[in-house]
Design a protein around this motif. Structure first.
Motif, PDB file in Angstrom:
ATOM      1  N   ARG A   1       7.593  -4.404   6.068  1.00  0.00           N
ATOM      2  CA  ARG A   1       8.237  -4.496   4.757  1.00  0.00           C
ATOM      3  C   ARG A   1       7.856  -5.783   4.040  1.00  0.00           C
ATOM      4  O   ARG A   1       7.663  -5.789   2.816  1.00  0.00           O
ATOM      5  N   ALA A   2       7.739  -6.883   4.785  1.00  0.00           N
ATOM      6  CA  ALA A   2       7.343  -8.152   4.168  1.00  0.00           C
ATOM      7  C   ALA A   2       5.923  -8.057   3.623  1.00  0.00           C
ATOM      8  O   ALA A   2       5.628  -8.551   2.522  1.00  0.00           O
ATOM      9  N   ALA A   3       5.029  -7.415   4.377  1.00  0.00           N
ATOM     10  CA  ALA A   3       3.654  -7.237   3.915  1.00  0.00           C
ATOM     11  C   ALA A   3       3.611  -6.358   2.667  1.00  0.00           C
ATOM     12  O   ALA A   3       2.848  -6.616   1.734  1.00  0.00           O
ATOM     13  N   THR A   4       4.443  -5.316   2.651  1.00  0.00           N
ATOM     14  CA  THR A   4       4.498  -4.420   1.498  1.00  0.00           C
ATOM     15  C   THR A   4       5.009  -5.151   0.260  1.00  0.00           C
ATOM     16  O   THR A   4       4.492  -4.965  -0.848  1.00  0.00           O
ATOM     17  N   ALA A   5       6.009  -6.011   0.446  1.00  0.00           N
ATOM     18  CA  ALA A   5       6.540  -6.783  -0.680  1.00  0.00           C
ATOM     19  C   ALA A   5       5.476  -7.710  -1.263  1.00  0.00           C
ATOM     20  O   ALA A   5       5.364  -7.861  -2.485  1.00  0.00           O
ATOM     21  N   LEU A   6       4.682  -8.337  -0.398  1.00  0.00           N
ATOM     22  CA  LEU A   6       3.593  -9.188  -0.883  1.00  0.00           C
ATOM     23  C   LEU A   6       2.541  -8.369  -1.621  1.00  0.00           C
ATOM     24  O   LEU A   6       1.997  -8.799  -2.641  1.00  0.00           O
ATOM     25  N   LEU A   7       2.267  -7.192  -1.111  1.00  0.00           N
ATOM     26  CA  LEU A   7       1.271  -6.325  -1.744  1.00  0.00           C
ATOM     27  C   LEU A   7       1.668  -5.984  -3.174  1.00  0.00           C
ATOM     28  O   LEU A   7       0.823  -5.967  -4.069  1.00  0.00           O
ATOM     29  N   TRP A   8       2.952  -5.721  -3.395  1.00  0.00           N
ATOM     30  CA  TRP A   8       3.396  -5.255  -4.715  1.00  0.00           C
ATOM     31  C   TRP A   8       3.970  -6.370  -5.588  1.00  0.00           C
ATOM     32  O   TRP A   8       4.575  -6.087  -6.610  1.00  0.00           O
TER      33      TRP A   8
ATOM     34  N   PHE B   1      -2.163  -4.381   4.725  1.00  0.00           N
ATOM     35  CA  PHE B   1      -1.400  -4.757   3.537  1.00  0.00           C
ATOM     36  C   PHE B   1      -1.437  -6.271   3.309  1.00  0.00           C
ATOM     37  O   PHE B   1      -1.546  -6.732   2.168  1.00  0.00           O
ATOM     38  N   LEU B   2      -1.342  -7.057   4.385  1.00  0.00           N
ATOM     39  CA  LEU B   2      -1.415  -8.517   4.230  1.00  0.00           C
ATOM     40  C   LEU B   2      -2.777  -8.935   3.699  1.00  0.00           C
ATOM     41  O   LEU B   2      -2.872  -9.834   2.851  1.00  0.00           O
ATOM     42  N   SER B   3      -3.824  -8.287   4.171  1.00  0.00           N
ATOM     43  CA  SER B   3      -5.159  -8.629   3.701  1.00  0.00           C
ATOM     44  C   SER B   3      -5.338  -8.253   2.233  1.00  0.00           C
ATOM     45  O   SER B   3      -5.901  -9.026   1.448  1.00  0.00           O
ATOM     46  N   LEU B   4      -4.864  -7.086   1.851  1.00  0.00           N
ATOM     47  CA  LEU B   4      -4.928  -6.694   0.445  1.00  0.00           C
ATOM     48  C   LEU B   4      -4.111  -7.641  -0.426  1.00  0.00           C
ATOM     49  O   LEU B   4      -4.492  -7.933  -1.564  1.00  0.00           O
ATOM     50  N   ALA B   5      -2.988  -8.107   0.086  1.00  0.00           N
ATOM     51  CA  ALA B   5      -2.118  -8.991  -0.676  1.00  0.00           C
ATOM     52  C   ALA B   5      -2.724 -10.384  -0.833  1.00  0.00           C
ATOM     53  O   ALA B   5      -2.518 -11.047  -1.852  1.00  0.00           O
ATOM     54  N   ALA B   6      -3.495 -10.820   0.165  1.00  0.00           N
ATOM     55  CA  ALA B   6      -3.970 -12.201   0.173  1.00  0.00           C
ATOM     56  C   ALA B   6      -5.313 -12.391  -0.491  1.00  0.00           C
ATOM     57  O   ALA B   6      -5.610 -13.461  -1.015  1.00  0.00           O
ATOM     58  N   ASP B   7      -6.156 -11.366  -0.459  1.00  0.00           N
ATOM     59  CA  ASP B   7      -7.561 -11.522  -0.858  1.00  0.00           C
ATOM     60  C   ASP B   7      -7.843 -10.745  -2.136  1.00  0.00           C
ATOM     61  O   ASP B   7      -7.700  -9.520  -2.164  1.00  0.00           O
ATOM     62  N   PRO B   8      -8.257 -11.417  -3.202  1.00  0.00           N
ATOM     63  CA  PRO B   8      -8.550 -10.694  -4.449  1.00  0.00           C
ATOM     64  C   PRO B   8      -9.842  -9.903  -4.419  1.00  0.00           C
ATOM     65  O   PRO B   8     -10.143  -9.150  -5.324  1.00  0.00           O
ATOM     66  N   GLY B   9     -10.633 -10.048  -3.390  1.00  0.00           N
ATOM     67  CA  GLY B   9     -11.894  -9.319  -3.306  1.00  0.00           C
ATOM     68  C   GLY B   9     -12.367  -9.265  -1.872  1.00  0.00           C
ATOM     69  O   GLY B   9     -11.816  -9.890  -0.985  1.00  0.00           O
TER      70      GLY B   9
END
Length: 220
Positions: A21-28, A209-217
């Protein structure tokens, strides 16, 4: 009273909920969400594209096994493959509506998510696929997520079909999965294999999800 297989699986997965859930919150989160959403769609496309072939291969493996529960599991996998068919096309339509396209190469963590299931189906037991599916369908998008993302990203409504459909469908699919798992009455070893598959999936999905949230590319 002996705990059902589905209850045991939910209990094993409960500790993973906070991290996912924490990773999902960062993603969105709102900052940079437009580009992050496009990366999310591009990452999910190859994962969803693998769903039907995985279910079909699991049904084929069931037919090869001398296992009293295999016939019921094969019927479920065949039925669910039809329910999941063409969902990857929804993601392509979402990407097109957003002015984007699929990734040329699937992210490595997505390959690991799907690839681990091929290994387990072939070399452990096809029932392990239920652990994978329990995680993916047990964490559906919220019913208002698409509307919030439209407002934040400025993307058109047509870019959010997959989120809307899965917000509606996945809860019912998870209930069906739990009923099937309990009816199969898996052995202790099979229950352990299902749980290991589910825990591995939860770890990898959180990592994605953490990787998608942290990295713009780049690739997760």
């Amino acid at each position: 009273m002996t705990a059902t297989a589905s209850f045991a699986l939910r209990t094993k997965l409960a500790p993973t909920t906070t991290a996912l859930r924490a990773a999902t919150a960062l993603l969105w989160r709102p900052e940079g969400l437009r580009q992050r959403y496009l990366r999310y769609l591009a990452a999910m496309h190859p994962l969803v594209r693998a769903s039907v072939p995985l279910l079909e291969r699991a049904a084929e493996r069931c037919a090869e096994l001398d296992d009293p529960a295999a016939r019921s599991l094969a019927a479920y996998c065949t039925r669910h493959a039809e329910e999941e068919r063409d969902h990857d096309a929804w993601l392509l339509d979402d990407l097109a509506a957003a002015g984007a396209g699929p990734a040329a190469v699937p992210p490595p963590v997505v390959v690991e998510l799907a690839g681990a299931q091929y290994y387990r189906i072939e070399h452990e037991h096809p029932v392990t696929l239920l652990g994978y599916m329990a995680v993916l369908e047990g964490n559906p998008p919220g019913p208002r997520l698409a509307d919030r993302l439209i407002e934040t990203t400025g993307l058109p409504d047509g870019a959010f079909r997959t989120l809307r459909e899965h917000a509606e469908l996945d809860g019912g699919h998870l209930d069906d999965l739990h009923r099937v798992l309990d009816a199969l009455a898996p052995t202790a070893a099979q229950q352990t294999a299902v749980s290991v598959s589910a825990l591995h999936t939860a770890h990898l999905l959180t990592r994605l999800f953490l990787s998608l949230a942290a990295d713009p590319g780049g690739h997760p």
